[in-house]
Every structure is written in C-alpha cells, then in structure tokens.
Design an enzyme around this catalytic site. Structure first.
Site, PDB file in Angstrom:
ATOM      1  N   CYS A  53       1.605  -0.077  -5.130  1.00 33.48           N
ATOM      2  CA  CYS A  53       1.789  -1.474  -4.914  1.00 33.48           C
ATOM      3  C   CYS A  53       0.334  -2.455  -5.178  1.00 33.48           C
ATOM      4  CB  CYS A  53       2.909  -1.945  -4.045  1.00 33.48           C
ATOM      5  SG  CYS A  53       3.046  -3.923  -4.194  1.00 33.48           S
ATOM      6  N   CYS A  56       0.944  -4.772  -1.622  1.00 33.01           N
ATOM      7  CA  CYS A  56       0.973  -4.093  -0.225  1.00 33.01           C
ATOM      8  C   CYS A  56       0.567  -2.858  -0.045  1.00 33.01           C
ATOM      9  CB  CYS A  56       2.505  -4.255   0.452  1.00 33.01           C
ATOM     10  SG  CYS A  56       3.563  -3.210  -0.441  1.00 33.01           S
ATOM     11  N   CYS A 102       9.057  -3.887  -5.550  1.00 30.49           N
ATOM     12  CA  CYS A 102       8.354  -3.047  -4.528  1.00 30.49           C
ATOM     13  C   CYS A 102       9.362  -3.200  -3.055  1.00 30.49           C
ATOM     14  CB  CYS A 102       7.020  -3.398  -3.996  1.00 30.49           C
ATOM     15  SG  CYS A 102       6.329  -2.703  -2.495  1.00 30.49           S
ATOM     16  N   CYS A 105       7.298  -5.283  -0.067  1.00 31.77           N
ATOM     17  CA  CYS A 105       6.993  -6.531  -0.165  1.00 31.77           C
ATOM     18  C   CYS A 105       7.871  -7.586  -1.267  1.00 31.77           C
ATOM     19  CB  CYS A 105       5.327  -6.496  -0.825  1.00 31.77           C
ATOM     20  SG  CYS A 105       4.835  -6.321  -2.177  1.00 31.77           S
ATOM     21  N   CYS A 125       8.889   1.190 -16.838  1.00 31.57           N
ATOM     22  CA  CYS A 125       8.110   0.524 -17.693  1.00 31.57           C
ATOM     23  C   CYS A 125       7.304  -0.604 -16.544  1.00 31.57           C
ATOM     24  CB  CYS A 125       8.669  -0.467 -18.744  1.00 31.57           C
ATOM     25  SG  CYS A 125       7.398  -0.969 -20.029  1.00 31.57           S
TER      26      CYS A 125
END
Length: 148
Positions: A53, A56, A102, A105, A125
């Site tokens: 991510c 984070c 995510c 976060c 995707c």
C-alpha cells in the site's frame, strides 16, 4: 491470520502519511479515483517482489500473482493475504463492482472482478499509484511492515 499489524494509523500518523502524497495519489487513494490506463509505473513491471500500500506500507500483492490482463492496470490473481484487503460494494458509475481497499488504512486500491485466469478466476485490477514495490530479497520474499 495475518502476521502483520493491521491496526489503523492514529490520526497523527494518518496526517503524516497523507502529507507525503501528491495530488494524484491523494485523488486515487483518498477520493477513490482511478489513474488513466497504461500510464502506471507498475503496468509492465516483471521483477520479483511484493507490492505494498502506497499510504501505509502493508503488503497487498506478491509479484508472482501478477499477470497481463490487457486492461492497462496492474492485475493480480490473489492478494498477499486476504486479511490485508477490505472488500466494499461499489455502485458508482452505473455498475456494481467490488472495490478493494487496504485493510489497515482504508485507502482505495482498485477493484476485483470474476474474469481472471485460473486457478482463482479473480482479477484484482489495481492502480499503480496506490502501490509501492519492494524487490525480492534473497531466495524468499520477506517483507516486514518496517521494510514496506
């Protein structure tokens, strides 16, 4: 069960993380936008490693799960750990899709579709701009939250 800390950032940590975003990253990650197809840094990436991510650092996808979907966005058949993703029903733009966020976060990553290759049949995707990349270290992939 994930071995990574999935505790959301504190408000202070979140402000610090968001302060480092560009306007385009902010648009995609925080406002659930989408980058243009075929322009992302990771569309043609083939190096072994882990995609994390951008906000984070939580590991989200292994490079070994990446495939060329021809859609213009990095596509994966499975997540690093299913607990690292949040699945949200998305009815924007006149269609029903499953948004991927995510789990730590809550930043927007992309969408998952049921038209991927075997063995999962899934196509995650994902926006390149939502990710960072950690190259594989040594023989195995070992990425800690501190490394990401």
């Amino acid at each position: 069960m994930s071995t990574h800390d999935l505790t959301p950032p504190t408000p202070e940590e979140r402000r610090r993380l968001e302060a480092n975003l560009t306007d385009e990253e902010r648009h995609v990650l925080l406002e659930h936008g989408t980058e243009r197809p075929f322009c992302g840094a990771f569309v043609d990436q083939k190096q072994p490693g882990v995609y994390c991510c951008r906000l984070c650092g939580l590991p989200l996808f292994r490079a070994i799960e990446k495939f060329n979907s021809g859609t213009g966005w990095p596509s994966f058949t499975a997540p690093f750990d299913d607990a690292h993703l949040k699945y949200v029903r998305d009815t924007r733009h006149g269609m029903v899709r499953t948004e991927i966020r995510c789990a730590r976060c809550d930043s927007h990553q992309g969408h998952v579709f049921d038209d991927g290759p075997p063995p999962t049949g899934q196509r995650y995707c994902i926006n390149s701009i939502s990710l960072t990349f950690q190259p594989e270290k040594g023989a195995g992939v070992t990425v800690s939250v501190e490394d990401a």
